[in-house]
Motif scaffolding. Structure first.
Motif, PDB file in Angstrom:
ATOM      1  N   CYS A 256       0.817  -0.950  -0.133  1.00  5.39           N
ATOM      2  CA  CYS A 256      -0.013   0.071   0.130  1.00  5.39           C
ATOM      3  C   CYS A 256       0.847   1.317  -0.031  1.00  5.39           C
ATOM      4  N   ARG A 257       2.023   1.238   0.251  1.00  6.89           N
ATOM      5  CA  ARG A 257       2.989   2.376   0.446  1.00  6.89           C
ATOM      6  C   ARG A 257       3.957   2.359  -0.731  1.00  6.89           C
ATOM      7  N   LEU A 258       3.782   3.516  -1.477  1.00  6.68           N
ATOM      8  CA  LEU A 258       4.491   3.833  -2.740  1.00  6.68           C
ATOM      9  C   LEU A 258       5.646   4.810  -2.529  1.00  6.68           C
ATOM     10  N   PHE A 259       6.711   4.549  -2.856  1.00 11.75           N
ATOM     11  CA  PHE A 259       7.924   5.578  -3.424  1.00 11.75           C
ATOM     12  C   PHE A 259       7.759   6.222  -4.862  1.00 11.75           C
ATOM     13  N   VAL A 260       7.751   7.616  -4.530  1.00 12.63           N
ATOM     14  CA  VAL A 260       7.687   8.353  -5.746  1.00 12.63           C
ATOM     15  C   VAL A 260       8.965   9.321  -5.952  1.00 12.63           C
ATOM     16  N   GLY A 261       9.547   8.996  -6.958  1.00 14.68           N
ATOM     17  CA  GLY A 261      11.053   9.537  -7.360  1.00 14.68           C
ATOM     18  C   GLY A 261      11.041  10.259  -8.490  1.00 14.68           C
ATOM     19  N   GLY A 262      12.231  11.312  -8.624  1.00 11.50           N
ATOM     20  CA  GLY A 262      12.108  12.075  -9.984  1.00 11.50           C
ATOM     21  C   GLY A 262      11.296  13.401  -9.585  1.00 11.50           C
ATOM     22  N   LEU A 263      10.833  13.665  -8.688  1.00  5.45           N
ATOM     23  CA  LEU A 263       9.865  15.112  -8.478  1.00  5.45           C
ATOM     24  C   LEU A 263      10.494  16.119  -8.881  1.00  5.45           C
ATOM     25  N   PRO A 264       9.993  16.924  -9.462  1.00  2.00           N
ATOM     26  CA  PRO A 264      10.479  18.227  -9.605  1.00  2.00           C
ATOM     27  C   PRO A 264      10.590  18.740  -8.473  1.00  2.00           C
ATOM     28  N   ARG A 265      11.487  19.964  -8.351  1.00  5.11           N
ATOM     29  CA  ARG A 265      11.752  20.629  -7.011  1.00  5.11           C
ATOM     30  C   ARG A 265      10.573  21.538  -6.607  1.00  5.11           C
ATOM     31  N   ALA A 309      -2.973   1.184  -4.880  1.00  2.00           N
ATOM     32  CA  ALA A 309      -1.699   1.478  -5.018  1.00  2.00           C
ATOM     33  C   ALA A 309      -1.231   0.910  -6.335  1.00  2.00           C
ATOM     34  N   ASP A 310      -1.688  -0.230  -6.715  1.00  2.00           N
ATOM     35  CA  ASP A 310      -1.242  -1.065  -7.913  1.00  2.00           C
ATOM     36  C   ASP A 310      -1.771  -0.024  -9.124  1.00  2.00           C
ATOM     37  N   ALA A 311      -3.088   0.426  -9.006  1.00  2.00           N
ATOM     38  CA  ALA A 311      -3.653   1.428 -10.055  1.00  2.00           C
ATOM     39  C   ALA A 311      -2.657   2.781 -10.150  1.00  2.00           C
ATOM     40  N   ALA A 312      -2.241   3.095  -8.961  1.00  2.00           N
ATOM     41  CA  ALA A 312      -1.617   4.184  -9.099  1.00  2.00           C
ATOM     42  C   ALA A 312      -0.043   4.096  -9.853  1.00  2.00           C
ATOM     43  N   ILE A 313       0.387   3.095  -9.471  1.00  2.00           N
ATOM     44  CA  ILE A 313       1.872   2.583 -10.163  1.00  2.00           C
ATOM     45  C   ILE A 313       1.380   2.335 -11.701  1.00  2.00           C
ATOM     46  N   LYS A 314       0.340   1.590 -12.275  1.00  2.00           N
ATOM     47  CA  LYS A 314       0.129   1.614 -13.392  1.00  2.00           C
ATOM     48  C   LYS A 314       0.043   2.810 -14.397  1.00  2.00           C
ATOM     49  N   ALA A 315      -0.843   3.799 -13.444  1.00  2.00           N
ATOM     50  CA  ALA A 315      -1.196   5.138 -14.042  1.00  2.00           C
ATOM     51  C   ALA A 315      -0.152   6.262 -14.386  1.00  2.00           C
ATOM     52  N   LEU A 316       0.768   5.890 -12.999  1.00  2.00           N
ATOM     53  CA  LEU A 316       1.710   7.227 -13.092  1.00  2.00           C
ATOM     54  C   LEU A 316       3.097   6.856 -13.148  1.00  2.00           C
ATOM     55  N   ASP A 317       3.494   5.681 -13.341  1.00  2.00           N
ATOM     56  CA  ASP A 317       4.695   5.183 -13.412  1.00  2.00           C
ATOM     57  C   ASP A 317       5.296   5.800 -14.572  1.00  2.00           C
ATOM     58  N   GLY A 318       6.265   6.663 -14.856  1.00  2.00           N
ATOM     59  CA  GLY A 318       6.757   7.167 -16.051  1.00  2.00           C
ATOM     60  C   GLY A 318       5.873   8.698 -16.604  1.00  2.00           C
ATOM     61  N   HIS A 319       4.980   8.865 -15.550  1.00  3.02           N
ATOM     62  CA  HIS A 319       3.973  10.180 -16.045  1.00  3.02           C
ATOM     63  C   HIS A 319       5.008  11.453 -15.890  1.00  3.02           C
ATOM     64  N   ARG A 320       4.863  12.292 -16.823  1.00  2.69           N
ATOM     65  CA  ARG A 320       5.508  13.497 -16.907  1.00  2.69           C
ATOM     66  C   ARG A 320       4.890  14.518 -16.095  1.00  2.69           C
ATOM     67  N   LEU A 321       5.699  15.223 -15.078  1.00  4.83           N
ATOM     68  CA  LEU A 321       5.247  16.107 -14.235  1.00  4.83           C
ATOM     69  C   LEU A 321       6.113  17.212 -14.286  1.00  4.83           C
ATOM     70  N   HIS A 322       5.631  18.349 -14.825  1.00  7.64           N
ATOM     71  CA  HIS A 322       6.536  19.624 -15.081  1.00  7.64           C
ATOM     72  C   HIS A 322       7.531  19.227 -15.898  1.00  7.64           C
ATOM     73  N   GLY A 323       7.469  18.408 -16.842  1.00 15.33           N
ATOM     74  CA  GLY A 323       8.563  18.203 -17.642  1.00 15.33           C
ATOM     75  C   GLY A 323       9.412  16.877 -17.421  1.00 15.33           C
ATOM     76  N   ARG A 324       9.280  16.432 -16.249  1.00 15.12           N
ATOM     77  CA  ARG A 324       9.985  15.487 -15.629  1.00 15.12           C
ATOM     78  C   ARG A 324       9.386  14.057 -15.470  1.00 15.12           C
ATOM     79  N   ARG A 325       9.835  12.927 -15.802  1.00 12.39           N
ATOM     80  CA  ARG A 325       9.252  11.709 -15.894  1.00 12.39           C
ATOM     81  C   ARG A 325       9.256  11.240 -14.338  1.00 12.39           C
ATOM     82  N   ILE A 326       8.345  10.697 -13.612  1.00 16.50           N
ATOM     83  CA  ILE A 326       8.532  10.526 -12.185  1.00 16.50           C
ATOM     84  C   ILE A 326       8.220   8.940 -12.201  1.00 16.50           C
TER      85      ILE A 326
END
Length: 451
Positions: A256-265, A309-326
């Motif tokens: 249930c706990r996700l790590f989110v990396g590559g976030l814009p500052r 959590a699995d749905a969030a991974i599927k939808a947002l892994d590699g998602h572009r946020l402010h020009g960066r892939r998270i």
């Protein structure tokens, strides 16, 4: 004395009628005010008496200040007043800098272990050039004079419990501050003053070291910016990383706990919560920050159910946020991540026009190859950097594609196309490194000289 109030630059007379006195200067034949104040004429001299006196801070002065910026090994405090001097502090001396070693005679992992933003303190000025530098351990009367609770905003009181020397009478918070003798108007139970509670020179106990070992996230957070003291119901400050339901310390279910990396500052906790909240109910959401409050580029999100959590991974892994892939993954999965499916042969495409998008690059390749993915390089602000990587399906056609497209124009620019090498470097044809080739060349040169 006249009641005329003048400001710097105001013409107040001419040379010949009067002599330029204090608070004035001459420009050609004009006498001009250099300070804000009132005009006075005395013995033929025209003088401007400053409406407020200006204080020039000197080495050895004692100042009262409030902490504003805290970093790991230093910080900045805004000077409120200079003891024994009345007037306004000069703008370039308004802020004093200090080092973590000049706060208290104890080892500090970081500045925030002994002082907090909005604490009021007394310090001695040790330098004035190029910046004002402050020392809080110079004397026993230097240190924190007033502090408020980082959890609820109430005034902290001196209270000894192991390593902790301050406590909140409202919520029970305990912490450590580098106290001055007359902290909170003095501590009646000690003849020598509250600075004796700093335990100077002593090692930290086990409880304190365990807390410090968790880093900045393990320490109490900075003070709430809007502590209410006007009689309205007080909204208590929530620790960053604490669950929305107040369930700090509760362990989430596996997956249930996700790590989110590559976030814009520039992305904060609220923006992260808004993005991930679309995929389920969250119990926790936080962007990790350093001691200065700046984002560290990653965060954690916890859902109530693994399916969310699995749905969030599927939808947002590699998602572009402010020009960066998270990147989004299961934070509790300790196994090494497996590589994703092969993307194909990786080609470098350089000297791109800055307005070239994926559609333009696809059109540029035409029917030369089947494109699996296009990754346009961008800076932290999301602006294109003028190159991209293109993954093509036909691994055996790399040389043909390079031959056909390298040097071809796109929007008036000659595009460079080449097969991308691992690590960004091309392998030398002889299999030797540049250092080996250089050594061989030097050896050959030495042999020629010996002959």
């Amino acid at each position: 004395m006249t009641t005329s109030l003048v400001t710097p630059g105001t013409e107040i007379g001419t040379v010949g009628e009067h002599q330029a006195g204090e608070g004035t200067t001459t420009i050609e034949n004009r006498i001009v005010a250099t300070t804000t104040g009132y005009i006075r004429i005395e013995d033929g001299n025209i003088i401007v008496d400053a409406s407020k006196s200006i204080v020039n801070i000197e080495i050895g002065d004692t100042v009262l200040c409030v902490f504003e910026k805290l970093q790991e090994k230093g910080g900045e405090a805004r000077i409120l007043a200079v003891e024994g001097k009345n007037g306004d502090v000069l703008p370039h001396q308004l802020h004093g800098h200090f080092h973590v070693t000049r706060i208290v005679d104890r080892f500090l992992h970081t500045v925030a272990d002994a002082v907090r933003r909005r604490d009021i303190a007394r310090a001695v000025v040790t330098e004035i050039e190029p910046v004002v530098r402050l020392d809080f351990r110079e004397r026993d009367d230097c240190g924190v004079l007033h502090a408020i609770c980082p959890s609820c905003g109430d005034t902290l009181e001196a209270h000894v419990n192991g390593d902790w020397n301050v406590a909140c009478p409202s919520c029970g918070y305990e912490g450590y501050r580098a106290l001055a003798d007359n902290f909170a108007a003095g501590w009646a139970d000690l003849d020598q003053g509250a600075s004796a509670l700093n335990l100077s020179g002593k090692r930290w106990g086990r409880d304190a070291e365990q807390l410090f070992a968790h880093g900045s996230s393990g320490r109490a957070t900075y003070i709430a910016a809007d502590v209410r003291e006007d009689g309205r119901e007080r909204s208590y400050f929530r620790f960053e990383g604490q669950g929305q339901g107040g369930g700090r310390g509760r362990k989430s279910a596996p997956g249930c706990r996700l790590f989110v990396g590559g976030l814009p500052r520039e992305v904060d906790t609220e923006q992260l919560r808004e993005l991930f909240g679309k995929h389920g109910d969250m119990t926790d959401c936080v962007v990790m920050t350093d001691d200065s409050g700046a984002s560290r580029g990653f965060g954690f999100v916890t859902y109530t159910e693994k399916t969310q959590a699995d749905a969030a991974i599927k939808a947002l892994d590699g998602h572009r946020l402010h020009g960066r892939r998270i990147g989004v993954r299961d934070a509790d999965n300790k196994q090494k991540r497996t590589k994703g499916p092969e993307k194909g042969l990786k080609l470098y495409v350089g000297n791109l026009p800055f307005d070239a998008d994926e559609k333009a690059i696809t059109s540029f390749f035409g029917n030369q190859a089947t494109i699996n993915e296009i990754a346009i390089a961008t800076d932290k602000g999301g602006k294109p950097k003028g190159f991209a990587f293109v993954f093509i399906n036909e691994k055996d056609k790399g040389d043909d594609v390079v031959k056909a497209l390298n040097g071809k124009e796109l929007n008036g620019r000659r595009i460079k196309v080449d097969i991308s090498q691992a690590g960004g470097r091309k392998k030398p044809q002889d299999g030797k490194s540049s250092r080996e080739r250089k050594a061989i060349a030097e050896e050959k040169g030495n042999k020629k000289r010996r002959r």
